[in-house]
Design a protein around this motif. Structure first.
Motif, mmCIF file in Angstrom:
data_model
loop_
_atom_site.group_PDB
_atom_site.id
_atom_site.type_symbol
_atom_site.label_atom_id
_atom_site.label_comp_id
_atom_site.label_asym_id
_atom_site.label_seq_id
_atom_site.Cartn_x
_atom_site.Cartn_y
_atom_site.Cartn_z
ATOM 1 N N ALA A 42 87.073 -26.299 38.890
ATOM 2 C CA ALA A 42 86.725 -26.083 40.329
ATOM 3 C C ALA A 42 87.506 -27.088 41.309
ATOM 4 C CB ALA A 42 85.462 -26.094 40.619
ATOM 5 N N PRO A 43 87.854 -26.764 42.550
ATOM 6 C CA PRO A 43 88.224 -28.101 43.468
ATOM 7 C C PRO A 43 87.477 -29.293 43.510
ATOM 8 C CG PRO A 43 88.454 -25.897 44.498
ATOM 9 C CD PRO A 43 87.771 -25.732 43.335
ATOM 10 N N SER A 44 85.929 -29.144 43.236
ATOM 11 C CA SER A 44 85.265 -30.175 43.190
ATOM 12 C C SER A 44 83.863 -29.537 42.662
ATOM 13 C CB SER A 44 85.141 -31.042 44.571
ATOM 14 O OG SER A 44 84.355 -30.008 45.293
ATOM 15 N N PRO A 45 82.891 -30.379 41.910
ATOM 16 C CA PRO A 45 81.579 -29.871 41.683
ATOM 17 C C PRO A 45 80.892 -29.347 42.941
ATOM 18 C CG PRO A 45 81.932 -31.821 40.533
ATOM 19 C CD PRO A 45 82.957 -31.743 41.526
ATOM 20 N N ARG A 46 81.050 -30.016 44.062
ATOM 21 C CA ARG A 46 80.539 -29.505 45.442
ATOM 22 C C ARG A 46 80.988 -28.137 45.632
ATOM 23 N NH1 ARG A 46 76.428 -30.709 49.418
ATOM 24 N NH2 ARG A 46 76.755 -29.163 50.881
ATOM 25 N N ALA A 47 82.249 -27.798 45.721
ATOM 26 C CA ALA A 47 82.744 -26.539 45.945
ATOM 27 C C ALA A 47 82.478 -25.393 44.948
ATOM 28 C CB ALA A 47 84.417 -26.670 45.806
ATOM 29 N N ALA A 48 82.217 -25.660 43.757
ATOM 30 C CA ALA A 48 81.687 -24.846 42.826
ATOM 31 C C ALA A 48 80.170 -24.381 43.241
ATOM 32 C CB ALA A 48 81.479 -25.460 41.281
ATOM 33 N N ALA A 49 79.344 -25.419 43.611
ATOM 34 C CA ALA A 49 78.003 -24.962 44.134
ATOM 35 C C ALA A 49 78.029 -24.323 45.340
ATOM 36 C CB ALA A 49 77.239 -26.645 44.347
ATOM 37 N N ASP A 50 78.894 -24.716 46.290
ATOM 38 C CA ASP A 50 79.075 -23.864 47.699
ATOM 39 C C ASP A 50 79.225 -22.431 47.197
ATOM 40 O OD1 ASP A 50 78.625 -26.371 48.805
ATOM 41 O OD2 ASP A 50 80.746 -26.599 49.573
ATOM 42 N N ALA A 51 80.164 -22.145 46.406
ATOM 43 C CA ALA A 51 80.504 -20.758 46.078
ATOM 44 C C ALA A 51 79.580 -19.892 45.490
ATOM 45 C CB ALA A 51 81.756 -20.619 45.242
ATOM 46 N N SER A 52 78.793 -20.614 44.515
ATOM 47 C CA SER A 52 77.406 -19.995 44.158
ATOM 48 C C SER A 52 76.386 -19.723 45.052
ATOM 49 C CB SER A 52 76.904 -20.963 42.978
ATOM 50 O OG SER A 52 77.771 -21.040 41.707
ATOM 51 N N ILE A 53 76.240 -20.799 45.831
ATOM 52 C CA ILE A 53 75.184 -20.612 46.987
ATOM 53 C C ILE A 53 75.477 -19.404 47.948
ATOM 54 C CG2 ILE A 53 73.732 -21.819 48.944
ATOM 55 C CD1 ILE A 53 72.969 -22.527 46.266
ATOM 56 N N ALA A 54 76.914 -19.422 48.292
ATOM 57 C CA ALA A 54 77.240 -18.245 49.217
ATOM 58 C C ALA A 54 77.228 -16.972 48.527
ATOM 59 C CB ALA A 54 78.854 -18.739 49.545
ATOM 60 N N ALA A 55 77.342 -16.902 47.249
ATOM 61 C CA ALA A 55 76.992 -15.675 46.600
ATOM 62 C C ALA A 55 75.699 -15.355 46.600
ATOM 63 C CB ALA A 55 77.488 -15.668 45.017
ATOM 64 N N LEU A 56 74.881 -16.463 46.251
ATOM 65 C CA LEU A 56 73.317 -16.073 46.427
ATOM 66 C C LEU A 56 73.056 -15.425 47.917
ATOM 67 C CD1 LEU A 56 70.370 -15.729 45.446
ATOM 68 C CD2 LEU A 56 70.401 -18.388 45.858
ATOM 69 N N GLN A 57 73.404 -16.234 49.023
ATOM 70 C CA GLN A 57 73.114 -15.904 50.248
ATOM 71 C C GLN A 57 73.619 -14.573 50.724
ATOM 72 O OE1 GLN A 57 71.284 -18.032 52.716
ATOM 73 N NE2 GLN A 57 71.256 -15.688 53.300
ATOM 74 N N ALA A 58 74.941 -14.185 50.218
ATOM 75 C CA ALA A 58 75.425 -12.602 50.358
ATOM 76 C C ALA A 58 74.254 -11.465 49.812
ATOM 77 C CB ALA A 58 76.793 -12.701 49.873
ATOM 78 N N LEU A 59 74.052 -11.999 48.647
ATOM 79 C CA LEU A 59 73.099 -11.126 47.820
ATOM 80 C C LEU A 59 71.838 -11.007 48.825
ATOM 81 C CD1 LEU A 59 72.239 -9.332 45.463
ATOM 82 C CD2 LEU A 59 71.239 -11.373 44.319
ATOM 83 N N ILE A 60 71.038 -12.169 49.259
ATOM 84 C CA ILE A 60 69.835 -12.113 50.096
ATOM 85 C C ILE A 60 70.282 -11.159 51.304
ATOM 86 C CG2 ILE A 60 68.491 -13.348 51.387
ATOM 87 C CD1 ILE A 60 68.775 -15.756 49.296
ATOM 88 N N ASP A 61 71.432 -11.162 51.933
ATOM 89 C CA ASP A 61 71.613 -10.585 52.894
ATOM 90 C C ASP A 61 71.822 -9.132 52.586
ATOM 91 O OD1 ASP A 61 71.728 -12.854 54.309
ATOM 92 O OD2 ASP A 61 73.918 -13.113 54.377
ATOM 93 N N GLU A 62 72.260 -9.019 51.647
ATOM 94 C CA GLU A 62 72.336 -7.514 51.189
ATOM 95 C C GLU A 62 71.159 -6.689 51.052
ATOM 96 O OE1 GLU A 62 73.939 -5.079 47.007
ATOM 97 O OE2 GLU A 62 74.527 -7.292 47.457
ATOM 98 N N ILE A 63 70.146 -7.115 50.028
ATOM 99 C CA ILE A 63 69.014 -6.622 49.712
ATOM 100 C C ILE A 63 67.657 -7.040 50.370
ATOM 101 C CG2 ILE A 63 70.071 -6.322 47.416
ATOM 102 C CD1 ILE A 63 68.174 -8.306 46.207
ATOM 103 N N GLY A 64 67.853 -8.380 51.123
ATOM 104 C CA GLY A 64 66.795 -8.764 51.769
ATOM 105 C C GLY A 64 65.956 -9.700 50.733
ATOM 106 N N GLY A 65 65.560 -11.029 51.401
ATOM 107 C CA GLY A 65 64.898 -11.926 50.698
ATOM 108 C C GLY A 65 63.628 -11.490 50.025
ATOM 109 N N HIS A 66 62.891 -10.638 50.643
ATOM 110 C CA HIS A 66 61.630 -9.999 50.291
ATOM 111 C C HIS A 66 61.657 -9.332 48.934
ATOM 112 C CE1 HIS A 66 63.435 -6.531 52.352
ATOM 113 N NE2 HIS A 66 62.536 -5.942 51.709
ATOM 114 N N ARG A 67 62.861 -8.857 48.533
ATOM 115 C CA ARG A 67 62.758 -8.147 47.383
ATOM 116 C C ARG A 67 63.092 -9.044 46.224
ATOM 117 N NH1 ARG A 67 66.983 -3.846 47.361
ATOM 118 N NH2 ARG A 67 65.803 -3.364 45.068
ATOM 119 N N LEU A 68 63.467 -10.410 46.628
ATOM 120 C CA LEU A 68 63.620 -11.362 45.216
ATOM 121 C C LEU A 68 62.290 -11.581 44.844
ATOM 122 C CD1 LEU A 68 66.555 -11.336 46.513
ATOM 123 C CD2 LEU A 68 66.573 -13.521 45.904
#
Length: 447
Positions: free
Chosen positions: A177-203
């Motif tokens: 990864a470009p940096s450990p922080r960049a790797a973390a950013d990408a994972s968090i962005a994917a989780l946020q996208a999932l929350i936006d897709e299905i709704g946090g109330h379903r997790l």
């Protein structure tokens, strides 16, 4: 006529079973094969044999408990060995991990954590919370349900049609990864996208290894990763679960969760080192408030036949006695620092080592085909198999296996029993240096 019988490897592929040694005895950190050859256990089996072989305190505790009470069912009775182990675990885990639900192992512990989270959601009138999120790659067990939680591309074709698969987001892999922080950013962005897709109330829950095990080669995420997961869990009301089946006791703290109070999980699962190979044992650590909410609501009366088995409980208490009295958590930090220095010295002159990483006595080296490009080994290669074979030649019992066809990388894990002394640690490094030198020539010849 006597029936043939078999050992477990009768069901393995022949390529795997042919290379297995036959172990007939063990003492301390050594295992002895049927040719009388002592092998240094470099990875505690699968990160499990925390105290090595033949620990007299644990053996005495097993014997004493067996003479007093061998079995009673946890759903219809209670017993002192259960209460003793739970109290010791809660004391060492500290505030926020006040109650303990015991299981027979790690896969069951992770399933039980999911069931606890689901029962809590139902108690709160939130039946829509059904979605589990895990990391890819990642590992959480070998039961049919936990196979659906794993981040294992190779296993998905076989098992996903039979499971309720989790929603998987990319693990924050730091190497390449470009940096450990960049790797973390990408994972968090994917989780946020999932929350936006299905709704946090379903997790329902997010289940992660705070520091990776075999599936990621002991990936250590950027500290921001767990903190941001904690914030999202608080915002949307889902449970943050740490799978510490591998990490507990090993990382220089009793739990990896103790390294950062700002990222404290809601539930923690344990196994492996808790029973240390002397008995099947797992646990879910639960906050007092959650246990009380369940008890005053729908209740949680889920059990397996061997949950809180008295002999396993006695083993767990004796293991914790050894961990405390011999300062093995602190020893893990010291032993890990010594081993890491040795691995880094090897890496300086070995072309197939791209990275040395880990925390405490949970370490890994990443194996690469080209140091200039950090290229992975091709699909037809199997670096793990080469290292295991060469390790046996030099008296090392290594543990590694290729996952995801090497898509995310290949690695060798080093996580010996915490009772290993400095002289044996140095001997392990010396032998491993030879193994890696020989293996590098073999691997580079075919890559």
């Amino acid at each position: 006529m006597r029936r043939p019988g078999n050992t477990q490897d009768a069901f393995f592929s022949l390529a795997t079973s042919r290379r297995l040694p036959t172990i007939v005895s063990g003492q301390g950190v050594h295992l002895i094969d049927d040719a009388g050859r002592p092998l240094i256990d470099a990875c505690s089996g699968p990160f499990l044999a925390l105290l090595g072989q033949g620990n007299e305190r644990v053996i005495a505790a097993m014997t004493s408990q067996a003479r007093t009470l061998t079995y009673t069912y946890s759903k219809t009775t209670r017993h002192p060995a259960n209460a003793e182990l739970s109290a010791r675990l809660a004391d060492l885990a500290g505030p926020g991990f006040d109650h303990v639900h015991l299981t027979s192992g790690g896969s069951e512990a992770n399933e039980m954590a999911v069931k606890l989270a689901r029962s809590l959601a139902l108690t709160r009138g939130q039946p829509e919370r059904t979605v589990l999120v895990t990391l890819n790659p990642g590992y959480h067990g070998a039961t049919v349900h936990t196979l659906g939680l794993n981040g294992d591309l190779g296993g998905r074709a076989a098992w996903d049609p039979m499971t309720v698969p989790s929603r998987r987001i990319p693990a924050p892999l730091t190497y390449r990864a470009p940096s450990p922080r960049a790797a973390a950013d990408a994972s968090i962005a994917a989780l946020q996208a999932l929350i936006d897709e299905i709704g946090g109330h379903r997790l329902l829950a997010l289940l992660i290894e705070p520091i990776g095990g075999q599936a990621t080669g002991v990936n250590v995420p950027d500290p921001s990763f767990a903190r941001r997961l904690r914030a999202l869990a608080d915002e949307h009301g889902f449970a943050l679960v740490f799978d510490e089946i591998v990490t507990a006791f090993r990382t220089g703290a009793f739990l990896a969760a103790h390294h950062d109070p700002a990222a404290r999980p809601d539930l923690v699962t344990l196994a492996k080192g808790l029973g240390a190979g002397y008995a099947p044992l797992g646990a879910v650590l639960v906050p007092q408030a959650v246990a009380q909410e369940l008890a005053h609501g729908l209740g949680f009366e889920v059990s397996h036949s061997y949950d809180a088995n008295p002999i396993a409980c006695a083993v767990g208490s004796a293991v914790l006695d050894e961990v405390v009295d011999r300062a093995l958590v602190e020893r893990g930090a010291e032993l890990g620092a010594r081993l890491r220095a040795g691995l880094e010295a090897i890496a300086e002159h070995n072309p197939v080592i791209g990275d040395v990483r880990g925390r405490g006595a949970l370490l890994a080296i990443e194996l690469i085909a080209d140091p200039a490009t950090q290229a992975r080994f091709p699909a037809e290669a199997d670096p793990a198999a080469v290292l295991l074979r060469r390790g046996l030649d030099r008296g090392l019992l290594l543990y590694s296996r290729r996952q995801n066809q090497g898509r995310f990388g290949d690695w060798l894990l080093i996580a010996p029993p915490l009772v290993m002394d400095d002289a044996t640690a140095d001997e392990l490094i010396d032998r491993l240096s030879d193994v890696l030198s020989i293996s590098a020539r073999e691997l580079l010849a075919v890559s």
